[in-house]
Scaffold this motif. Structure first.
Motif, PDB file in Angstrom:
ATOM      1  N   THR A   1       0.830  -1.220   0.000  1.00 10.13           N
ATOM      2  CA  THR A   1       0.000   0.000   0.000  1.00 10.13           C
ATOM      3  C   THR A   1       0.858   1.262   0.000  1.00 10.13           C
ATOM      4  OG1 THR A   1      -1.627  -1.213   1.251  1.00 10.13           O
ATOM      5  CG2 THR A   1      -1.834   1.182   1.269  1.00 10.13           C
ATOM      6  N   ALA A   2       1.874   1.302   0.881  1.00  9.39           N
ATOM      7  CA  ALA A   2       2.681   2.516   1.020  1.00  9.39           C
ATOM      8  C   ALA A   2       3.375   2.858  -0.299  1.00  9.39           C
ATOM      9  CB  ALA A   2       3.715   2.335   2.135  1.00  9.39           C
TER      10      ALA A   2
ATOM     11  N   GLU B   1       9.454  -4.216  -6.883  1.00  8.05           N
ATOM     12  CA  GLU B   1       8.809  -5.200  -6.002  1.00  8.05           C
ATOM     13  C   GLU B   1       9.488  -6.556  -6.173  1.00  8.05           C
ATOM     14  OE1 GLU B   1       6.456  -5.310  -3.434  1.00  8.05           O
ATOM     15  OE2 GLU B   1       7.186  -7.377  -3.468  1.00  8.05           O
ATOM     16  N   ARG B   2       9.854  -7.160  -5.037  1.00  5.35           N
ATOM     17  CA  ARG B   2      10.562  -8.443  -5.112  1.00  5.35           C
ATOM     18  C   ARG B   2       9.610  -9.627  -5.073  1.00  5.35           C
ATOM     19  NH1 ARG B   2      13.242  -8.740   0.958  1.00  5.35           N
ATOM     20  NH2 ARG B   2      11.277  -8.919   2.079  1.00  5.35           N
TER      21      ARG B   2
ATOM     22  N   ASP C   1       1.472  -7.016   1.535  1.00  2.63           N
ATOM     23  CA  ASP C   1       0.794  -7.810   2.557  1.00  2.63           C
ATOM     24  C   ASP C   1      -0.717  -7.653   2.522  1.00  2.63           C
ATOM     25  OD1 ASP C   1       3.075  -8.840   3.534  1.00  2.63           O
ATOM     26  OD2 ASP C   1       2.856  -8.054   5.563  1.00  2.63           O
TER      27      ASP C   1
ATOM     28  N   LYS D   1     -10.111 -10.795   5.821  1.00  2.00           N
ATOM     29  CA  LYS D   1     -11.501 -10.344   5.925  1.00  2.00           C
ATOM     30  C   LYS D   1     -12.440 -11.191   5.072  1.00  2.00           C
ATOM     31  CE  LYS D   1      -9.659  -8.273   8.462  1.00  2.00           C
ATOM     32  NZ  LYS D   1      -8.273  -7.975   8.845  1.00  2.00           N
TER      33      LYS D   1
ATOM     34  N   ALA E   1      15.602  -4.940  -4.347  1.00  2.00           N
ATOM     35  CA  ALA E   1      16.355  -3.685  -4.498  1.00  2.00           C
ATOM     36  C   ALA E   1      17.446  -3.590  -3.442  1.00  2.00           C
ATOM     37  CB  ALA E   1      15.410  -2.501  -4.344  1.00  2.00           C
TER      38      ALA E   1
ATOM     39  N   ASN F   1       0.992 -15.586   8.492  1.00  2.00           N
ATOM     40  CA  ASN F   1       0.050 -14.932   7.563  1.00  2.00           C
ATOM     41  C   ASN F   1       0.553 -15.022   6.124  1.00  2.00           C
ATOM     42  OD1 ASN F   1       2.088 -12.763   8.390  1.00  2.00           O
ATOM     43  ND2 ASN F   1       1.011 -11.775   6.710  1.00  2.00           N
TER      44      ASN F   1
ATOM     45  N   ASP G   1       4.649   0.097   7.072  1.00  2.00           N
ATOM     46  CA  ASP G   1       5.007  -0.822   8.163  1.00  2.00           C
ATOM     47  C   ASP G   1       6.487  -0.774   8.512  1.00  2.00           C
ATOM     48  OD1 ASP G   1       2.433  -1.728   8.291  1.00  2.00           O
ATOM     49  OD2 ASP G   1       2.937  -3.854   8.098  1.00  2.00           O
TER      50      ASP G   1
ATOM     51  N   PHE H   1      -0.783  -0.348   9.947  1.00  2.00           N
ATOM     52  CA  PHE H   1      -2.096  -0.493   9.316  1.00  2.00           C
ATOM     53  C   PHE H   1      -2.015  -0.023   7.870  1.00  2.00           C
ATOM     54  CE2 PHE H   1      -3.308   0.882  13.734  1.00  2.00           C
ATOM     55  CZ  PHE H   1      -3.703  -0.371  14.173  1.00  2.00           C
ATOM     56  N   THR H   2      -2.886  -0.590   7.047  1.00  2.00           N
ATOM     57  CA  THR H   2      -2.949  -0.167   5.653  1.00  2.00           C
ATOM     58  C   THR H   2      -3.307   1.312   5.539  1.00  2.00           C
ATOM     59  OG1 THR H   2      -3.469  -2.352   4.858  1.00  2.00           O
ATOM     60  CG2 THR H   2      -4.226  -0.536   3.499  1.00  2.00           C
TER      61      THR H   2
END
Ligand SMILES: Cc1cc2nc3c(=O)[nH]c(=O)nc-3n(C[C@H](O)[C@H](O)[C@H](O)COP(=O)(O)OP(=O)(O)OC[C@H]3O[C@@H](n4cnc5c(N)ncnc54)[C@H](O)[C@@H]3O)c2cc1C
Length: 490
Positions: free
Chosen positions: A20-21, A40-41, A47, A57, A121, A165, A318, A325-326
């Motif tokens: 998200t970040a 992105e790896r 997450d 959810k 990276a 998770n 995170d 949190f997202t």
């Protein structure tokens, strides 16, 4: 202007991590016309989409329906056992996740003008990173590498299969009879309750004296009663000291009591082990030394503007906390998008953590903002507390969902809201009346005078407002009203 070839020249920003970040930073900067590379790896979406909010959810949603069928007598139906296939519930979760995935996909980001690179990276210097043997240069970098589950360093952990998770949503391919969940925080409670509702015998082992340690004790006790009422075993004040595979293939967790009186059991055995004891930031593989970014024992340090010790390198989400949190990753990324554009420090915005809501999606949900009673007491603050039971809200009663409550804290003798906790169905949604109120400085008096549709759960907020208004009715005011009424009768 000619578009530069992918990977060549200087980017305005190279964003590391497509959770998200990172996604919000990349989309925001590209939307304003910046030249952005995104690395992105693993899976696009990070997450939240792949191993966090979305799949959890989706599972919780099926588990709630299953539990409602199990409790169908509450709605005047015949008692019945829900009919379901565990694996199909997991299939549905993955299908729901796949519906959301295109929002975060490489194709979508490329269509927004972002150059997406897949690989790990690593910084070469404060102005260069390497990914897949390609060097990318940029004026600014944004570290958005997220976090991963903490694995306890206990004896035997390397020799037993366990879930986290990162694996449970894709690798749990058949229903285990039983599961030990290490950790009674939000993830442990959410997944523990959902698995139990899906027919897995769940034992939650919690190190501390309460589930959901951030919440007030009465909130945690309420949730614990609900979980144990549904058949979840909760063992508190207990450390897992070692794990081992038993002869029949089950997993045995050796327990050590942290409060010698509290617990008599020394060992729990189950088919599966889910580790949910916390999350740790991902930064070790970035070679931050090469970038001149300082790291302390808690990870990457940032200032109020979310700059690391190397001001041209920001960090969000995170990987820096303080809230994992997202919506916090999103909020921080928005601040960084603005700060990247500003040529001078005095134009940059500081991150504001004064109004941060969160919600644990157990059933009932536990949603919170601002100060809790525990915080108020710890800080020696003067406050008033208004508590509304869900049983006072007609909608909750007719829905047979009247177990729960709301606690609203206001500054002493004032309607100014300083905190709210709601334990109820859809508490996460209900909380936002208080979130907006706190943000906009709206007091409980205004909430009381706002017409709320009847019958809704939102009346919970108005009822808290009514309780506040009652405290405003001083004996002197009452005497004046009595005089006015008497006069009107003459
Ligand atoms: C089970 C679970 C349930 C959750 N439920 C909720 C919820 O309901 N609501 C909520 O608000 N939050 C929830 N969260 C938390 C939420 O998922 C995180 O706060 C959010 O995903 C953080 O986003 P991020 O972008 O900082 O990190 P991430 O989403 O972790 O993204 C970081 C990305 O960086 C990549 N990366 C790392 N290092 C490198 C490198 N060197 N090179 C390239 N790429 C790299 C990773 O592969 C990853 O994709 C939940 C978390 C879990 C685990």
């Amino acid at each position: 202007m000619m578009k530069q070839e992918k990977g060549h020249g200087v980017y305005n920003v190279v964003v590391i991590g497509a959770g998200t970040a990172g996604l919000v930073t990349a989309a925001g900067t590209a939307g304003l016309g910046g030249r952005v590379a995104l690395i992105e790896r693993n899976k696009m979406g990070g997450d939240c989409l792949n191993f966090g909010c979305v799949p959890s959810k989706a599972l919780i949603s099926s588990a709630r329906l299953i539990q409602q069928i199990r409790e169908s007598e509450k709605w005047g139906l015949e008692r019945q056992e829900p009919q379901f296939v565990f694996e199909r519930v997991f299939d549905r979760m993955r299908e729901r996740r796949a519906k959301i995935a295109p929002n975060d996909s490489q194709e979508r980001f490329e269509s927004l003008g972002v150059d997406v690179f897949r690989g790990e990276a690593q910084f070469i210097s404060p102005h260069e990173v390497e990914v897949d043997e390609q060097r990318l240069r940029a004026k600014n970098f944004v570290i958005a590498t997220g976090s991963r589950p903490v694995i306890p360093k206990i004896e035997g952990i390397g020799a037993v299969p366990y879930l986290t998770n990162e694996t449970i949503f894709d690798e749990l391919i058949e229903k285990p009879e039983s599961m030990i969940v290490l950790g009674g925080g939000p993830i442990g409670c959410e997944l523990g309750q959902a698995l139990n509702r899906l027919g897995v015998k769940v034992t939650i082992v919690q190190r501390g004296g309460q589930l959901l340690p951030r919440e007030d004790r009465d909130v945690a006790s309420f949730l614990e009663r609900r979980l144990t009422g549904e058949g979840v075993r909760v063992i508190k004040n207990t450390n897992a000291s070692s794990v081992a595979k038993t002869g029949d293939g089950t997993i045995a967790v050796q327990l050590s009591d942290r409060q010698s009186t509290a617990q008599t059991e020394t060992r729990v055995v189950a088919d599966g082990l889910l580790i949910a004891i916390g999350r740790t930031p991902n930064f070790r593989k970035l070679d931050l030394q090469a970038a001149g970014v300082e790291v302390d024992e808690n990870g990457i340090r940032v200032n109020g503007f979310l700059q690391t010790s190397q001001p041209s390198i920001y960090a969000v989400g995170d990987v820096i906390g303080p809230f994992q949190f997202t919506h916090m990753a999103d909020a921080q990324a928005r601040v960084v998008v603005r700060n990247l554009l500003m040529p001078f420090q005095f134009l940059r915005q500081k991150m504001d953590y004064s109004v941060v809501p969160w919600c644990t999606y157990t059933d009932p949900e536990v949603a919170h903002i601002g100060l809790s009673e525990k915080d108020g007491q710890k800080n020696g603050m003067a406050y008033d507390l208004f508590r509304v039971e869900l049983a006072e809200v007609d909608r909750a009663v007719v829905e047979s969902e009247d177990a729960g409550f709301a606690k609203i804290l206001t500054a002493k003798s004032s309607g100014k809201i300083i905190g709210a906790t709601i334990v109820s169905p859809n508490a996460g949604d209900l909380l936002h009346e208080f979130v907006l109120a706190m943000k906009a400085g709206i007091g409980l008096g205004i909430i009381a005078s706002t017409t709320h549709a009847y019958p809704t759960l939102a009346e919970l907020a108005r009822k808290a407002g009514d309780k506040y208004n009652k405290t405003r009715l001083t004996p002197a005011a009452k005497r004046i009203f009595a005089w006015l009424y008497e006069r009107a009768r003459k």
